[in-house]
Scaffold this active site. Structure first.
Site, mmCIF file in Angstrom:
data_model
loop_
_atom_site.group_PDB
_atom_site.id
_atom_site.type_symbol
_atom_site.label_atom_id
_atom_site.label_comp_id
_atom_site.label_asym_id
_atom_site.label_seq_id
_atom_site.Cartn_x
_atom_site.Cartn_y
_atom_site.Cartn_z
ATOM 1 N N ASP A 181 28.027 50.783 12.540
ATOM 2 C CA ASP A 181 28.589 51.311 13.804
ATOM 3 C C ASP A 181 27.931 52.618 14.226
ATOM 4 O OD1 ASP A 181 30.588 49.263 13.666
ATOM 5 O OD2 ASP A 181 31.666 50.531 12.241
ATOM 6 N N GLY A 193 23.048 49.223 18.388
ATOM 7 C CA GLY A 193 22.955 48.339 19.558
ATOM 8 C C GLY A 193 22.427 49.084 20.769
ATOM 9 N N ALA A 242 29.154 41.751 12.701
ATOM 10 C CA ALA A 242 28.619 42.945 13.351
ATOM 11 C C ALA A 242 29.312 43.140 14.693
ATOM 12 C CB ALA A 242 27.129 42.783 13.595
ATOM 13 N N GLY A 243 29.234 44.343 15.214
ATOM 14 C CA GLY A 243 29.769 44.578 16.552
ATOM 15 C C GLY A 243 28.913 45.600 17.244
ATOM 16 N N HIS A 244 27.817 45.164 17.830
ATOM 17 C CA HIS A 244 26.926 46.104 18.509
ATOM 18 C C HIS A 244 27.349 46.250 19.963
ATOM 19 C CE1 HIS A 244 23.426 45.340 15.495
ATOM 20 N NE2 HIS A 244 24.514 45.800 14.939
ATOM 21 N N ARG A 290 40.199 47.545 15.103
ATOM 22 C CA ARG A 290 40.979 48.414 14.206
ATOM 23 C C ARG A 290 40.404 49.842 14.225
ATOM 24 N NH1 ARG A 290 39.164 46.100 8.154
ATOM 25 N NH2 ARG A 290 37.185 45.332 8.918
ATOM 26 N N ARG A 298 38.725 53.140 13.296
ATOM 27 C CA ARG A 298 37.751 53.468 12.264
ATOM 28 C C ARG A 298 38.183 54.731 11.547
ATOM 29 N NH1 ARG A 298 32.759 52.473 16.376
ATOM 30 N NH2 ARG A 298 32.663 50.229 16.148
ATOM 31 N N SER A 304 21.290 61.062 21.149
ATOM 32 C CA SER A 304 22.031 60.306 22.156
ATOM 33 C C SER A 304 23.260 61.101 22.583
ATOM 34 C CB SER A 304 22.430 58.948 21.569
ATOM 35 O OG SER A 304 23.257 58.261 22.456
ATOM 36 N N VAL A 305 23.448 61.225 23.904
ATOM 37 C CA VAL A 305 24.554 62.051 24.417
ATOM 38 C C VAL A 305 25.544 61.243 25.260
ATOM 39 C CG1 VAL A 305 23.337 64.259 24.291
ATOM 40 C CG2 VAL A 305 23.052 62.823 26.322
HETATM 41 P P1 GDP Z 1 26.331 49.581 16.143
HETATM 42 O O1 GDP Z 1 27.099 48.539 15.428
HETATM 43 O O2 GDP Z 1 25.519 50.441 15.212
HETATM 44 O O3 GDP Z 1 25.525 49.065 17.285
HETATM 45 O O4 GDP Z 1 27.382 50.598 16.771
HETATM 46 P P2 GDP Z 1 28.656 50.244 17.668
HETATM 47 O O5 GDP Z 1 28.190 49.637 18.901
HETATM 48 O O6 GDP Z 1 29.702 49.572 16.888
HETATM 49 O O7 GDP Z 1 29.249 51.669 17.894
HETATM 50 C C1 GDP Z 1 28.698 52.581 18.677
HETATM 51 C C2 GDP Z 1 29.697 52.922 19.780
HETATM 52 O O8 GDP Z 1 29.378 54.173 20.294
HETATM 53 C C3 GDP Z 1 29.641 52.002 20.962
HETATM 54 O O9 GDP Z 1 30.896 51.961 21.582
HETATM 55 C C4 GDP Z 1 28.635 52.665 21.880
HETATM 56 O O10 GDP Z 1 28.762 52.344 23.243
HETATM 57 C C5 GDP Z 1 28.971 54.092 21.641
HETATM 58 N N1 GDP Z 1 27.855 55.017 21.724
HETATM 59 C C6 GDP Z 1 26.599 54.868 21.240
HETATM 60 N N2 GDP Z 1 25.897 55.993 21.410
HETATM 61 C C7 GDP Z 1 26.743 56.883 22.003
HETATM 62 C C8 GDP Z 1 26.626 58.249 22.386
HETATM 63 O O11 GDP Z 1 25.610 58.894 22.221
HETATM 64 N N3 GDP Z 1 27.734 58.827 22.917
HETATM 65 C C9 GDP Z 1 28.899 58.175 23.108
HETATM 66 N N4 GDP Z 1 29.925 58.823 23.639
HETATM 67 N N5 GDP Z 1 29.050 56.891 22.740
HETATM 68 C C10 GDP Z 1 27.984 56.263 22.187
#
Ligand code: GDP
Length: 423
Positions: free
Chosen positions: A12, A16, A38-40, A303, A305, A412-413
């Site tokens: 997470d 993605g 997975a959940g990207h 759920r 985290r 990433s912001v």
């Molecule tokens: P993955 O499984 O590694 O792809 O990660 P997830 O998608 O489960 O979790 C990342 C979450 O953080 C997602 O809801 C993204 O949209 C969000 N996200 C990713 N990068 C950023 C960021 O820089 N800032 C914010 N606020 N959200 C982010």
């Protein structure tokens, strides 16, 4: 150029969104391990998506997405996901999605067994997402699965499947007291989910040869992170597949290829889904605040985290096992509300401080040693250049970079594609 995008922590991390961003420069995006657990999360011009099995490159025109032989290919999840993205206007055809004929199929009893085993374990459960991943991989290594390419010979496929079903029913009935799988239900599963997928399934060997010859750029997209790797993770709270970059060419179907670049993704703080040691974990009100600020709820299960401070010890280890050549630090914007930012820089194990990630069984008693960095207190989500970040935010990135021993190339912001600082 062959690049792997991998997780450095528990998963997470925002892989993605990083794949979605970087895939512009790639011709092929491959998922090489894991499955529908997975959940990207990807946000782009088509909308917001939680992808489970489809590679995050599926949204890019001209990019070929591949599901490699190392993936737990669940026909039901795959088909549902293809329909889900198609419904939002994304084109998915046999030209831009390829499934390896060598991928083993996740079979209907795998999910059932996953649930039954978690029920049996009760309060000792692993926190499985119940997608059948552990039963799938144990059957794969027992050679009790069928390959996607077998679907094309229906008679032989059912003979093979029936023999596995008879064996599997012994476990369902005699170990768990559950209902056996019937041949009729398998036929229905085949017609409903497998047949529509057949146009996407094929041998990938020629495809990769062409990629090599034409100098195509391939991206390998991992699921979960270093700390969940079956060999190098926090045993037994790992997933059942290899989440590390070194496995990417094997699970993708091109073991002869070398990686040129490995981008490790990690959040600016820590999160963990499921059970097991999480040394820098927060509890109570502070944890709730960070969870809310970061929207830390599972993309697959919803759920909450577990959340905590950035963990230097675990991240340095995660970077090392991945062999990361660069890091993407995500969710920096989430920390903006904090006056001072706690960072776990060491562990205390058996009364001594250590910077080395301990053997899994020692992690249960490890305690965090926390240091505090100044917060920046302003919204940074609109910043696109490193030098435009407040000084304290720049210092936070540079501090982490030094501690983990790897260049932080991306900050990433925000979750959107363009909410990124590239250094
Ligand atoms: P993955 O499984 O590694 O792809 O990660 P997830 O998608 O489960 O979790 C990342 C979450 O953080 C997602 O809801 C993204 O949209 C969000 N996200 C990713 N990068 C950023 C960021 O820089 N800032 C914010 N606020 N959200 C982010």
């Amino acid at each position: 150029m062959n690049t792997a995008i991998v997780g450095i922590n528990w998963g997470d991390e925002g892989k993605g969104r990083m794949v979605d961003l970087i895939s512009e420069d790639f011709d092929v995006v491959v998922r090489y391990q894991g499955g529908g657990n997975a959940g990207h999360t990807v946000i782009n011009e088509f909308g917001k998506f939680a992808l489970h099995l489809l590679p995050s490159g599926i949204f890019r025109k001209g990019v070929v997405s591949v599901i490699g032989n190392g993936v737990a290919a669940d026909p039901e999840s795959l088909l549902n996901e293809i329909r889900y993205v198609r419904d939002k206007g994304v084109s998915v055809t046999p030209d831009n999605l390829k499934i390896s004929a060598r991928a083993s199929l996740l079979l209907p009893w795998h999910k059932a067994l996953d649930c039954l085993e978690e029920q049996r374990l009760a309060d000792k459960k692993y926190g499985s997402t119940k997608q059948g991943i552990a039963p799938f991989y144990s059957d794969k290594y027992q050679k009790k699965t069928v390959l996607a390419g077998e679907l094309f010979d229906e008679k032989a496929f059912f003979e093979h499947l029936e023999s596995i079903m008879e064996w599997k029913n012994l476990t369902l009935e005699k170990v768990y007291g559950a209902a056996p799988t019937t041949l009729d239900s398998l036929r229905e599963w085949y017609d409903t989910y497998c047949v529509p997928l057949m146009p996407f399934i094929g041998d990938l060997d020629d495809f990769y040869d062409d990629c090599k010859e034409l100098g195509k750029n391939i991206m390998f997209e991992a699921q979960l992170g270093s700390l969940r790797d079956i060999d190098y993770g926090i045993h037994p709270y790992t997933t059942s597949s290899s989440t590390i970059a070194a496995y990417a060419p094997i699970g993708a179907g091109c073991p002869h290829m070398k990686l040129d670049e490995i981008i490790g993704v990690v959040k600016a703080y820590s999160t963990c889904v499921g059970e097991g040691p999480f040394v820098s974990e927060w509890f109570g009100e502070e944890a709730d605040k960070l969870r809310e600020a970061g929207g830390e709820y599972g993309a697959k299960t919803g759920r909450p985290r577990r959340v905590g401070s950035f963990d230097v010890v675990a991240t340095r280890y995660g970077v090392k096992v991945q062999g990361a050549t660069a890091v993407a630090l995500t969710k920096m914007d989430v920390l903006s509300y904090m006056d001072k930012i706690p960072v776990c820089t060491k562990y205390i194990v058996n009364g001594s401080r250590t910077e080395k990630f301990p053997f899994p069984s020692l992690l249960n008693s490890a305690k965090p040693y926390t240091e505090y960095l100044p917060g920046w207190g302003v919204d940074i989500s609109g910043v696109r250049k490193f030098e435009d970040l407040p000084k304290a935010a720049q210092d936070y990135v540079l501090y982490i970079e030094k501690q983990i021993g790897c260049y932080i190339k991306y900050v990433s912001v925000g979750p959107e594609r363009d909410s990124i600082i590239i250094r």
